[in-house]
Design a protein around this motif. Structure first.
Motif, mmCIF file in Angstrom:
data_model
loop_
_atom_site.group_PDB
_atom_site.id
_atom_site.type_symbol
_atom_site.label_atom_id
_atom_site.label_comp_id
_atom_site.label_asym_id
_atom_site.label_seq_id
_atom_site.Cartn_x
_atom_site.Cartn_y
_atom_site.Cartn_z
ATOM 1 N N VAL A 209 0.860 -1.188 0.000
ATOM 2 C CA VAL A 209 0.000 0.000 0.000
ATOM 3 C C VAL A 209 0.892 1.232 0.000
ATOM 4 C CG1 VAL A 209 -1.802 1.251 1.242
ATOM 5 C CG2 VAL A 209 -1.788 -1.262 1.262
ATOM 6 N N VAL B 243 -6.448 -2.527 6.107
ATOM 7 C CA VAL B 243 -6.810 -3.235 4.874
ATOM 8 C C VAL B 243 -7.887 -4.282 5.185
ATOM 9 C CG1 VAL B 243 -5.972 -4.623 2.951
ATOM 10 C CG2 VAL B 243 -4.452 -2.913 4.016
ATOM 11 N N THR C 224 -1.033 -2.715 7.623
ATOM 12 C CA THR C 224 0.213 -2.894 6.846
ATOM 13 C C THR C 224 1.431 -2.734 7.753
ATOM 14 O OG1 THR C 224 0.138 -0.555 6.231
ATOM 15 C CG2 THR C 224 -0.773 -2.134 4.650
ATOM 16 N N ILE D 77 -9.175 -0.150 1.628
ATOM 17 C CA ILE D 77 -7.920 0.275 2.260
ATOM 18 C C ILE D 77 -8.037 1.732 2.721
ATOM 19 C CG2 ILE D 77 -5.423 0.486 1.979
ATOM 20 C CD1 ILE D 77 -5.535 -1.590 -0.217
ATOM 21 N N ASP E 11 -0.069 -4.228 -6.039
ATOM 22 C CA ASP E 11 0.445 -3.006 -5.407
ATOM 23 C C ASP E 11 -0.612 -1.915 -5.513
ATOM 24 O OD1 ASP E 11 3.070 -3.991 -4.716
ATOM 25 O OD2 ASP E 11 3.463 -4.029 -6.889
ATOM 26 N N PHE E 12 -1.091 -1.457 -4.365
ATOM 27 C CA PHE E 12 -2.155 -0.459 -4.326
ATOM 28 C C PHE E 12 -1.572 0.940 -4.127
ATOM 29 C CE2 PHE E 12 -3.877 -4.477 -2.840
ATOM 30 C CZ PHE E 12 -5.043 -4.589 -3.574
ATOM 31 N N ARG E 13 -2.200 1.910 -4.747
ATOM 32 C CA ARG E 13 -1.819 3.317 -4.543
ATOM 33 C C ARG E 13 -3.057 4.106 -4.147
ATOM 34 N NH1 ARG E 13 3.299 5.783 -7.391
ATOM 35 N NH2 ARG E 13 4.574 3.893 -7.425
ATOM 36 N N LEU E 14 -2.950 4.841 -3.054
ATOM 37 C CA LEU E 14 -4.085 5.611 -2.541
ATOM 38 C C LEU E 14 -3.970 7.079 -2.933
ATOM 39 C CD1 LEU E 14 -4.568 3.013 -1.025
ATOM 40 C CD2 LEU E 14 -4.898 4.325 1.085
#
Lengths: 300, 300
Positions: free
Chosen positions: A133, A146, A176, A221, A281-284
């Protein structure tokens, strides 16, 4: 004001809204009346059709309980949920794309340690889920909350079979690690038809549509200073990717459920049978207005 | 088909309707999607507002039971019921005007002899109701089925207080005599707020609207070869004639509840206290397609 006919009734209703509680209530009510009347004017329902509409809405309401949200299914299958989602995510930030929440999210999923097995003993092919994250600037987000949830290998969620399995399963809430990492074990989810034994199922049938969704894992998330991310990762190769009944699939959200031989898995665990591994792979998106407390934020 | 955004989702949903069961189902579904999406695009709901909408519909459904039809109240208060009524009565025949059915009609009201007292012993000023039923050509219609129902002197219908009063009251089904005549005794109904302890009541409050309807008596009249007539007669002078919450008032449907002294009434009955008298002459539209059996037709 009396003697309304099909040409004057809409303005008559609008006129009655002049003392609405606030400007937003006025705006939403007026738009609802205009569009609803326009729909009626276009289709010119008979009385029998109007009664069928009242009956449809009533049965849809009666199908809703603490385990089933038929109006969310209706919104999802008519594309309304994805439209609301799109309207609320217009920014072109380098962030993970969003999709529908769906009707199976549970507010207070069990808090789990990283690496935990959340399968609850449900049968199926083992699945290792790993992810990272980050903010849209690429910085890892430690301590992000998450939520992960998904169906079993027959396509049913825990809440659809609580009487049989006795407890929540295939869902958990994680935090995380210092590198923004999250990981857990579960079982591989299957494609499934949305619950279609109710009014929405009958609507889909009448509309000549199948009720299926491609296999996926849900993620929600939350991290301080960032927009809460609600999304899925879909199984690549699924036969329903192009006809998801709720219109939720985006190419960027398709991930490999990579088949792996027995042995030591990416998280160090030794597993004696073949399993599959999903990584994302997450991007906020940044959101300076979001609450400082991620737990509070996650359950908002 | 994937990757829908706010501009492409509507056509995507329309595309899915191509195998609908029949042309009418396709037409209604497509119009629903277009107008619903147009509404969403205009108001751009936040997620919280979308959830509030889902919750409103769910609560409205949960309020519906065999004594309460909250979705009909919603349709009525948004002017949809009167719009559907207007669309279905475009012909300029010399016939009695129509208005909403409302949520208090009961399928199998007691069959009553002409002149019967249907008050069920409810307290209030005695009311003599007389009427004639004719075709649009003026010919009397003998044997027409006439359903009559109305509220008590506090504005409540029998079905709203069945637990207390134990049986249906202030409603009955009559057959016109050889001159097309119908008559009965009851009590004078009062103006009343529609049931507003539910979601529709809260909506009206938020919209700054009162929930009142002017006092009225409901009539549903069926005769072979004629369109079923659904209407009310409203009490002249009522303070809510110009602001009926369901937009149902038409000048031609306003009648005098004429005050009469004790003595022999128009139907020959001697009454020892003052009473009031409502008379109306009804005219039914011809409809050669209507069923031949009036009883069957009335309960259709």
């Amino acid at each position: 004001m009396r003697n309304f006919n099909e040409f004057t009734i809409t303005n008559a209703v609008m006129e009655r809204l002049k003392d609405a509680r606030d400007a937003r209530m006025h705006q939403i009510s007026a738009a609802l009346v205009r569009h609803l009347h326009a729909f009626v004017r276009e289709v010119e329902p008979t009385f029998a059709e109007w009664e069928a509409g009242i009956d449809f809405l009533t049965r849809t309401g009666h199908f809703c309980n603490d385990k089933r949200q038929e109006f969310i299914l209706l919104s999802d299958t008519l594309g309304v949920s994805m439209l609301v989602d799109a309207i609320n995510h217009r920014s072109a930030e380098a962030a993970t794309e969003t999709t529908v929440l769906g009707p199976f999210f549970v507010q207070h999923a069990p808090e789990c340690a990283l690496g935990a097995d959340i399968s609850g003993g449900m049968p199926g092919e083992p699945l290792l889920i790993t992810g990272s994250v980050r903010g849209s600037d690429g910085q890892p987000l430690a301590g992000a909350v998450v939520d992960i949830w998904h169906s079993d290998s027959d396509g049913y969620y825990d809440v659809q079979q609580l009487d049989e399995i006795g407890d929540l399963a295939m869902r958990g809430r994680f935090r995380t690690d210092e590198n923004g990492g999250v990981r857990c074990w579960s079982i591989r989810p299957a494609a499934y038809p949305i619950p279609h034994d109710g009014p929405v199922g009958r609507m889909l049938e009448a509309q000549g549509r199948h009720p299926w969704r491609p296999a996926h894992v849900h993620f929600m998330i939350a991290a301080p200073g960032h927009e809460k991310l609600v999304t899925h990762i879909f199984a690549s190769g699924d036969r329903y990717l192009d006809s998801d009944v709720v219109f939720g699939v985006k190419d960027s959200l398709i991930g490999a459920f990579a088949e792996k031989p027995a042995g030591q898995a990416a998280d160090g665990r030794v597993i004696r049978r073949p399993y599959c591994h999903l990584h994302h792979d997450f991007r906020l998106r940044p959101d300076p207005a979001s609450a400082a407390n991620p737990a509070e934020f996650a359950s908002a």
